[in-house]
Scaffold this active site. Sequence first.
Site: not given
Ligand SMILES: Cc1ncc(COP(=O)(O)O)c(C=O)c1O
Ligand SMILES: N[C@@H](CCSC[C@H](N)C(=O)O)C(=O)O
Length: 384
Positions: A48, A100, A174, A199
């Site tokens: 951790r 997001y 981000d 990603k």
């Molecule tokens: C632009 C962006 N930032 C942050 C996140 C969060 O990342 P994670 O899914 O790895 O928690 C996502 C997608 O989930 C995203 O599309």
């Molecule tokens: N069920 C998930 C959805 C994740 S979306 C992940 C990604 N960042 C995208 O833009 O497609 C949630 O509730 O977070």
Amino acid sequence: MTKKLSLETELVHVEDTNTHNASITPAYMSATFKAKDLDEMGPYDYTRSGNPTRSALQNHLSKIMKAKHVYALNSGMAALDVIVRSLNPGDEVVAGDDLYGGTDRLLTYIKTFNHIKVGHYDTTNLELITSKITKNTKMVVLESPTNPLIKICDLKAIADHAHKQNPDCVVVFDNTMMTPLFMSPLELGADIQYESATKYLNGHHDIMAGVIATNSDELAKKVFFVINATGAGIAPFDSWLLLRGLKTLALRVERQQENALKIAKWLESQNIKVRYPGLESHPQYELHKKQCKGTGAVLSFETGDVAVSKRIIAACELYSVTVSFGYVASLISLPCLMSHASISAETRKEREFPEDLIRLCAGIESADDLIEDLAHAFKVAGFR
Ligand SMILES: Cc1ncc(COP(=O)(O)O)c(C=O)c1O
Ligand SMILES: N[C@@H](CCSC[C@H](N)C(=O)O)C(=O)O
């Protein structure tokens, strides 16, 4: 070697020393590390707090992100969670109005339960966004291009303004869509850059991961404290997979971008309004070109009818209908029902989020096949 290496070269050369000189950094699958003696505990005691595979990954990312401190976490959202924990009740946060869905959800959570003031504004409107950032603003949260409306903000102008108003204001950026290959937010004035490594950085959709980068010793200290205190650090095997994925980042993303541009141009040739920063028709085309070296592989477009969008998505054969992006294979989604479903329909409407918006993320397949599949899906859906 004294010559400054290019990022493509850095990506594949991982500097690491390990006991047996293994060419690939081993995955240290151990929760604990034995103390040499009680007076000298050694650099690791408990995963951790730290793990050699995670350290190798973080050191590698430091070079790639050109950042003094990099931390690898178990998801992109864990990264943002760690970052916003530095806020206190009553603090003011200025954020974009297209983020997001999970980012929006976490900001809404801290607004509701931690009593932090969060305002969302159109980041493409420099006059508006800078008027909202005052001496009381403690944090600015930005995405560019945004997910999924592909809006571009002027990071340098916003960061300069924020720091002029309040030198302690933390500008958080981000960089998931651009990756360190195409954008260097810390050089443009961001205090903290974070990315969902789930990603592009990983690229294979087999792990969840996040990264935080900063050049500030003070911010790094706070970030590490929360990671250690909460257990948000990435696991050893996920660190190993992320190190492996990173080696092909340049190859993957360049090919994905090439495909995305071809698809975007084809969509435009069908008289469809496409949101992609690689198209000259994008309203912030010049601004994006000024602050980025590439345009990425995520684009979105509208059909004018949710039912038509659903039919197109259902008729695609090569594009997987999944959330996320950055995978080597192409993906298609309806953000209002998927990645952005956590934003209420009312808020989406207020923020002019089209319900029929289709988000498409190009993979590394043949662009001709991808275009043909879309053309076929349009036909099946009775569109165009
Ligand atoms: C632009 C962006 N930032 C942050 C996140 C969060 O990342 P994670 O899914 O790895 O928690 C996502 C997608 O989930 C995203 O599309
Ligand atoms: N069920 C998930 C959805 C994740 S979306 C992940 C990604 N960042 C995208 O833009 O497609 C949630 O509730 O977070």
